[in-house]
Design an enzyme around this catalytic site. Sequence first.
Site, mmCIF file in Angstrom:
data_model
loop_
_atom_site.group_PDB
_atom_site.id
_atom_site.type_symbol
_atom_site.label_atom_id
_atom_site.label_comp_id
_atom_site.label_asym_id
_atom_site.label_seq_id
_atom_site.Cartn_x
_atom_site.Cartn_y
_atom_site.Cartn_z
ATOM 1 C CB SER A 127 -0.882 0.008 1.246
ATOM 2 O OG SER A 127 -1.402 1.309 1.463
ATOM 3 C CE1 TYR A 151 -6.179 4.610 -1.795
ATOM 4 C CE2 TYR A 151 -4.545 4.343 -0.060
ATOM 5 C CZ TYR A 151 -5.781 4.055 -0.596
ATOM 6 O OH TYR A 151 -6.630 3.224 0.072
ATOM 7 C CB THR A 177 -6.837 2.328 -4.614
ATOM 8 O OG1 THR A 177 -6.201 1.049 -4.426
ATOM 9 C CG2 THR A 177 -8.131 2.364 -3.814
ATOM 10 C CE LYS A 259 -8.078 -2.906 -3.167
ATOM 11 N NZ LYS A 259 -8.512 -1.911 -2.200
ATOM 12 C CG HIS A 283 -11.330 0.710 0.331
ATOM 13 N ND1 HIS A 283 -10.451 1.315 -0.526
ATOM 14 C CD2 HIS A 283 -10.703 0.711 1.535
ATOM 15 C CE1 HIS A 283 -9.362 1.680 0.131
ATOM 16 N NE2 HIS A 283 -9.489 1.316 1.392
HETATM 17 C C1 FNR Z 1 -7.695 -1.385 3.550
HETATM 18 N N1 FNR Z 1 -7.797 -1.335 2.153
HETATM 19 C C2 FNR Z 1 -6.893 -0.591 1.417
HETATM 20 N N2 FNR Z 1 -6.977 -0.583 0.064
HETATM 21 C C3 FNR Z 1 -6.078 0.099 -0.681
HETATM 22 O O1 FNR Z 1 -6.165 0.082 -1.906
HETATM 23 N N3 FNR Z 1 -5.063 0.783 -0.046
HETATM 24 C C4 FNR Z 1 -4.931 0.834 1.295
HETATM 25 O O2 FNR Z 1 -4.013 1.445 1.826
HETATM 26 C C5 FNR Z 1 -5.899 0.142 2.081
HETATM 27 N N4 FNR Z 1 -5.837 0.173 3.440
HETATM 28 C C6 FNR Z 1 -6.704 -0.589 4.184
HETATM 29 C C7 FNR Z 1 -6.582 -0.609 5.570
HETATM 30 C C8 FNR Z 1 -7.405 -1.453 6.319
HETATM 31 C C9 FNR Z 1 -7.239 -1.473 7.820
HETATM 32 C C10 FNR Z 1 -8.363 -2.262 5.681
HETATM 33 C C11 FNR Z 1 -9.216 -3.222 6.457
HETATM 34 C C12 FNR Z 1 -8.493 -2.218 4.313
HETATM 35 C C13 FNR Z 1 -8.822 -2.135 1.452
HETATM 36 C C14 FNR Z 1 -8.320 -3.518 1.108
HETATM 37 O O3 FNR Z 1 -7.368 -3.495 0.085
HETATM 38 C C15 FNR Z 1 -9.484 -4.406 0.636
HETATM 39 O O4 FNR Z 1 -10.151 -3.777 -0.435
HETATM 40 C C16 FNR Z 1 -10.484 -4.680 1.770
HETATM 41 O O5 FNR Z 1 -9.779 -5.007 2.948
HETATM 42 C C17 FNR Z 1 -11.434 -5.793 1.390
HETATM 43 O O6 FNR Z 1 -12.438 -5.944 2.364
HETATM 44 P P1 FNR Z 1 -12.377 -7.075 3.507
HETATM 45 O O7 FNR Z 1 -12.434 -8.391 2.813
HETATM 46 O O8 FNR Z 1 -11.095 -6.864 4.239
HETATM 47 O O9 FNR Z 1 -13.566 -6.788 4.368
#
Ligand code: FNR
Length: 386
Positions: A127, A151, A177, A259, A283
């Site tokens: 990330s 990002y 994303t 994404k 997300h």
């Molecule tokens: C994320 N997600 C996320 N996505 C992304 O593109 N960059 C990021 O920095 C983050 N950071 C992030 C932090 C935390 C604490 C969570 C839980 C999630 C989203 C991640 O990539 C993914 O899309 C989700 O976690 C999918 O949902 P579930 O299955 O975890 O509920």
Amino acid sequence: MNFSDHQIGIYAQGMFTDQRPQITTNLARLEEQAAATLSPEALGYIVASAGSGSTARANRDAFDEWRIAPRMLRSSAERDHAVTVLGTSMPAPLIIAPVGVQTLAHPDGELATVRAAAELSVPYIHSTQASHSFEQIAEAGGDAPRWYQLYWPTDESVLLSFLDRAKASGFTTLVLTLDTTLLGWRPADLDRGYLPFLANLGIENYLTDPAFLAGLDQSVEANPVAAAMHWAQIFPNPGLNWSQLAFLREQWDGPIVLKGICTVADGRAAVDHGVDGIVVSNHGGRQIDGARSSLSALPDIVDAVGDQLTVLFDSGVRTGSDMAKALALGADAVLLGRPFLYGLALGGQDGVAHVLRCLLAEFDLVTSLSGHTGAAELGRESVIRA
Ligand code: FNR
């Protein structure tokens, strides 16, 4: 090796050496177990979602709307789940989702995750909001496959520097994303007045970046608050639009994945703009409260663009059965989010490895028991609407 050898290994350890798993093997219950170890701030940031939480609930409910339709007597003694996605080969269609600030879950943060991913040859997505830099991840991950999640900052010099550093550090696929050009409304964090980035957590890529540092009047050590506030200025990017993708394409030679796609229209736009793949994702419900579930969006998007793009999926995957359903509905691979983070919280690198091993074992058992010899055999006929 069959992933499900892990199952008999656990039984044997329990029966012959009196050792039981420290972390539950019920992957749907990891959240409950991890919640007991996380600080209130970490719990709020990791587990909670946007607004009332209805999108996150919908993500989970959507998996119950599809049931596996098992076939018998099909001989699945020999099984192979290996696939190649966008030039990256992997033992099963499973990738670690990009997740920021992993030091909230465990002091080793992303370093533990990338090491566990490397142990199992599961690709890791780094990330932009990580607590460790590109270069630290490359060192910890060694030769294991890694992708970079961008990002898009509004400061173009930082954007270009991030892309250069990602390339130099061996990240092969770029995941842009789209759904977080602004942070969603997250009451769990708002009620505490807590945002890790403003404590300089999860902005390590920036704090180690020459272009970012050039925008500061004082060093980070001399004025950490000013550094965090500078991040807060260049992170929001609600002006981002489709026309900018051509610029990204000029800057990145490898595959580009978008994404956060949730509609057929945006899937088609992704094709028109020449990207290589998409992640159908909301997300994990952290951005828009009341949005459609990610799984409900998947089949139509696959039907519309699945033959022109790689279609990845996340949001709500907890178990091997969930993984099988998403693949049956047409995903080329799934991204695992919160569950690995719970493993990280409960046991660092070993905890992440435990979650990955259990998920792959359960996936292998579910797919074998339902008559498949590999992930590639999963299709619409493998599931039925509840
Ligand atoms: C994320 N997600 C996320 N996505 C992304 O593109 N960059 C990021 O920095 C983050 N950071 C992030 C932090 C935390 C604490 C969570 C839980 C999630 C989203 C991640 O990539 C993914 O899309 C989700 O976690 C999918 O949902 P579930 O299955 O975890 O509920």
